[in-house]
Scaffold this active site. Structure first.
Site, PDB file in Angstrom:
ATOM      1  N   LYS A  24      10.354  10.702   5.571  1.00 47.67           N
ATOM      2  CA  LYS A  24       9.445  10.309   4.504  1.00 47.67           C
ATOM      3  C   LYS A  24       9.211   8.795   4.526  1.00 47.67           C
ATOM      4  CE  LYS A  24      10.973   9.943   0.222  1.00 47.67           C
ATOM      5  NZ  LYS A  24      10.478   8.618  -0.216  1.00 47.67           N
ATOM      6  N   ARG A  25      10.252   8.074   4.827  1.00 49.57           N
ATOM      7  CA  ARG A  25      10.146   6.608   4.862  1.00 49.57           C
ATOM      8  C   ARG A  25       9.141   6.130   5.903  1.00 49.57           C
ATOM      9  NH1 ARG A  25      14.276   4.599   1.812  1.00 49.57           N
ATOM     10  NH2 ARG A  25      13.773   2.450   2.358  1.00 49.57           N
TER      11      ARG A  25
END
Length: 510
Positions: A267-268
Site C-alpha cells: 500500500k505504501r
RNA sequence: GCCGCGUUGGUCAAUCGGCUAAGACGCCUCCCUUUCACGGAGGAAUGACGGGUUCGACUCCCGUACGCGGUACCA
C-alpha cells in the site's frame, strides 16, 4: 479414483483493505473453478483476534462483488460447509490438535512469550540471526517432550496456558508437485515446530488451513508464493491427520511487485507513487485514514480484472483484452508465470481506456451521475451519454470524463484568448456575427449542415476555414480541448451555440 | 546465517533446441487533425554471468552472482 467436483477457496484475513494481489488470487481461483464447473468458496481467516478489523469482511465481500467474482459459498451466503468464519469454527480445531499430540506428531508447549524471546536472544548469533523453535531448541524448552508425563499432566490440570506445536521430524524429505512450479522439496530439519493451536484456543493458519480445506473438500489450493516455505508443515499435517489422499493440489502464485525496486507491492508503494493498490477505497476505522482504490479512481471492474489476469498469465497468442468469459475458457495454470511481475500503472490505465472505448455510453453516463450531482449539473441521461461518447476516447479513467466534458454543461468562464489573438482581426469578428445570423435561420442544426454553412460563409468572405475553427472552439469550450468543434455545436444546439459565439466574441474583443 | 523460489528490452511478455529473439504499454519521429485524442507508418531498446551437453542453446544440466520470499502464539 472418481473425479471430484472442483472446489477452490479464497481465504483472506479481515485485517484491512483488499490488495490487488489478493484480487488476483481470487481471480485465478474463480477462473479455475468456473472453467471446471466447480465451486468457489470464500472463507474468512479471522483466527488472530488481535488483528481483527471491524468492517473488513463486509468490505472484502463488496470488493468481490464489484469485480464480479462472486463466491458460491461464504459467510455472506452460507453453504453446506458453514460456518465460513474460522472464529466460528474454533471448537472444531482443538480435537485435531489433540489427536496429533496423542499420535505423537505434536506436543504441548508451556513457554511464555518472554521465555521464547529469551531463547531467541540466547541462541542468536551472526550466522543464525533468527533461531527457530526446532528439534534442537525444543529439548531446552518447557514442553511435553522435555517434561515428564507427570509434570505435563500437572501443568495441564492447573490450566497453565499452552500451545500445541507440530513436532517436525529431524531429517525427512517432504515434497509435492506444485501446479505452477513443478516438484518442490524441503528437508524437515530446516523447518521449525510451528504453533498449531494458540494459547487462546484459536488455531494458527497452519492448522486451520489444513483442517478447513479438508472439511470443506477443497480440491485445489491457490495462494501467494510467500506461503511456499510453510508448505512442508501443511504437507505433514495432511499426512499426520490421515488425510493425505484428500490433500488438494497446490499452486503458489507469483507475487505482484512494486514498479521500482523488487519487493512485494505494498500500500505504501501506491501512496508513494500515486496509484491505488486496493480494489476499493478503504478507510481504516482506527486511524480514519483512507487508502485509495481502483474503483474510486475511475476504473471499470472488467478492466481491473483484465489487468490482473495479465499480471502473471497470458494465453500465448498476444491477445491482451479478454472478457471474463474468455478468461474462464482460456485460463490455464501451465501458462502462469513463475516469476513475480512488476505492477505498471500506466499499462493499467491503458487497459481501462480500452474498456472505456467499448463500454456502452449509457452505462458510463450512469457512472458519471454522482460527479454531475456534485457539480450541480442536472442533465438528461441520454444527453450525458451522447457527450460521453464524444469525449471518452481521450480519457483513461471514468473520473477524467468530466474534465473533458464540463463545457457541455456550463458556459466557459475563462477564455484562452491568447490562442486566437495573434491572428484575430475585424473580418473574423464579422464572420462570426454573420454566421450567427445564418445559424438563426437554420431549421436543421445537424453536424453536416453546420459545417457546410460555416465553410460556405468562410469561402464567400475569403477567410481560411482553418483559421476560424480554433476561435470557434475557444468560444464554445474556452480553451484548446474537446471533441471536434462542429460536434460540440451540434450537441449544444442552436440557441446555446449562438449565445456562446456572442459571449466568446466579447471576450476575444475585450 | 539457513531454507525455498526466481532471473528475455524501462515494464508486461512470446519462444517449449534452429532466432534475422514476436506482440503490448511507455518513450521518440512522421502522417492524419489548425485543440487534445483516436487511427496509421516508422524507430530506439532484451536473453545476469561462467562452465558443460549438443551439429546447433534464450531454450536442457551444473555452478556463481543478484533479487525476492520465509525463518512469529500474523496471515
Amino acid at each position: 479414483m472418481q473425479q471430484q467436483k472442483v472446489r477452490v477457496r479464497f481465504a483472506p484475513s479481515p485485517t484491512g483493505g483488499l490488495h490487488l494481489g489478493g484480487v488476483r488470487t481470487v481471480l485465478f481461483n474463480y477462473l479455475f473453478a468456473k472453467q471446471h464447473n466447480g465451486e468457489f468458496v470464500l472463507r474468512i481467516e479471522d483466527t488472530d483476534q488481535t488483528r481483527y478489523v471491524p468492517g473488513a469482511e463486509e468490505y472484502i465481500i463488496e470488493c468481490l462483488s464489484w469485480c464480479g467474482l462472486i463466491a458460491d459459498e461464504g459467510p455472506h451466503v452460507g453453504g453446506p460447509y458453514a460456518p465460513y468464519r474460522q472464529s466460528e469454527r474454533k471448537a472444531q480445531y482443538r480435537q485435531y490438535a489433540e489427536q496429533l499430540v496423542k499420535d505423537g506428531y505434536a506436543y504441548y508447549a508451556f513457554d511464555t512469550p518472554e521465555e521464547l524471546e529469551q531463547m531467541r536472544e540466547k541462541l542468536k548469533t551472526a550466522e543464525n540471526p533468527s533461531p527457530q523453535y526446532n528439534h534442537a531448541a525444543r529439548v531446552q524448552m518447557r514442553n511435553s517432550l522435555s517434561l515428564s508425563a507427570e509434570e505435563t499432566a500437572v501443568l495441564l490440570e492447573k490450566g497453565t496456558p499452552h500451545v500445541v506445536r507440530i513436532k517436525m521430524p529431524l531429517n525427512e524429505e517432504v515434497g509435492f508437485t506444485d501446479m505452477i512450479r513443478g516438484h518442490v522439496q524441503f528437508n524437515t530439519g530446516t523447518v521449525d515446530d510451528k504453533v498449531l493451536l494458540k494459547a487462546d484456543g484459536m488455531p494458527t493458519y497452519h492448522l486451520a488451513v489444513v483442517v478447513d480445506d479438508y472439511l470443506m473438500k477443497i480440491t485445489h489450493a491457490f495462494r501467494g508464493e510467500e506461503w511456499l516455505p510453510s508448505a512442508p508443515v501443511h504437507l505433514l499435517l495432511w499426512k499426520y491427520l490421515g488425510w493425505e489422499a484428500q490433500m488438494p493440489q497446490w499452486a503458489h502464485l507469483p507475487l505482484i511487485l512494486k514498479p521500482d525496486g523488487f519487493g512485494k507491492l505494498s500500500k505504501r508503494d501506491g501512496d508513494r507513487l500515486g496509484f491505488p493498490v486496493y480494489a476499493m477505497d478503504w478507510t481504516d476505522p482506527k486511524s480514519g485514514l483512507t487508502s485509495g482504490g481502483f474503483r474510486e479512481r475511475g476504473f471499470l471492474p472488467e478492466a481491473f480484472v483484465n489487468v490482473l489476469a495479465m499480471l502473471g498469465w497470458n494465453d500465448g497468442t498476444g491477445q491482451e483484452i479478454f472478457s471474463i468469459q474468455e478468461l474462464i475458457e482460456r485460463f490455464s495454470l501451465e501458462r502462469v508465470h513463475k516469476a513475480g511481475a512488476k505492477f505498471d500503472y500506466e499499462k493499467a490505465k491503458w487497459f481501462n481506456h480500452q474498456y472505456l472505448l467499448m463500454t456502452d455510453n449509457n452505462r458510463l453516463a450512469a457512472l458519471l451521475e454522482s460527479v454531475l450531482k456534485e457539480k450541480g449539473v442536472n442533465a438528461a441521461p441520454e444527453y450525458v451519454a451522447t457527450i460521453v461518447g464524444l469525449v471518452k476516447e481521450r480519457c483513461n479513467l471514468v473520473n477524467e470524463i468530466w474534465d473533458h466534458a464540463f463545457f457541455f454543461f456550463q458556459q466557459p468562464e475563462t477564455y484562452d484568448v491568447a490562442a486566437v489573438k495573434p491572428k484575430w482581426n475585424a473580418d473574423k469578428t464579422q464572420f462570426f456575427r454573420d454566421w450567427a445570423s445564418v445559424l438563426e435561420t437554420l431549421s436543421d442544426f445537424s453536424l453536416a449542415t453546420l459545417e457546410e454553412s460555416f465553410k460556405q460563409l468562410a469561402t464567400s468572405m475569403n477567410i481560411k476555414v482553418g483559421e476560424l475553427q480554433l476561435p470557434f472552439r475557444i468560444m464554445l469550450c474556452g480553451g484548446k480541448f474537446g471533441p471536434p468543434v462542429f460536434n460540440i455545436a451540434e450537441v449544444l444546439g442552436k440557441h446555446e451555440t449562438i449565445a456562446r459565439i456572442m459571449k466568446g466574441l466579447d471576450a476575444i474583443n475585450a
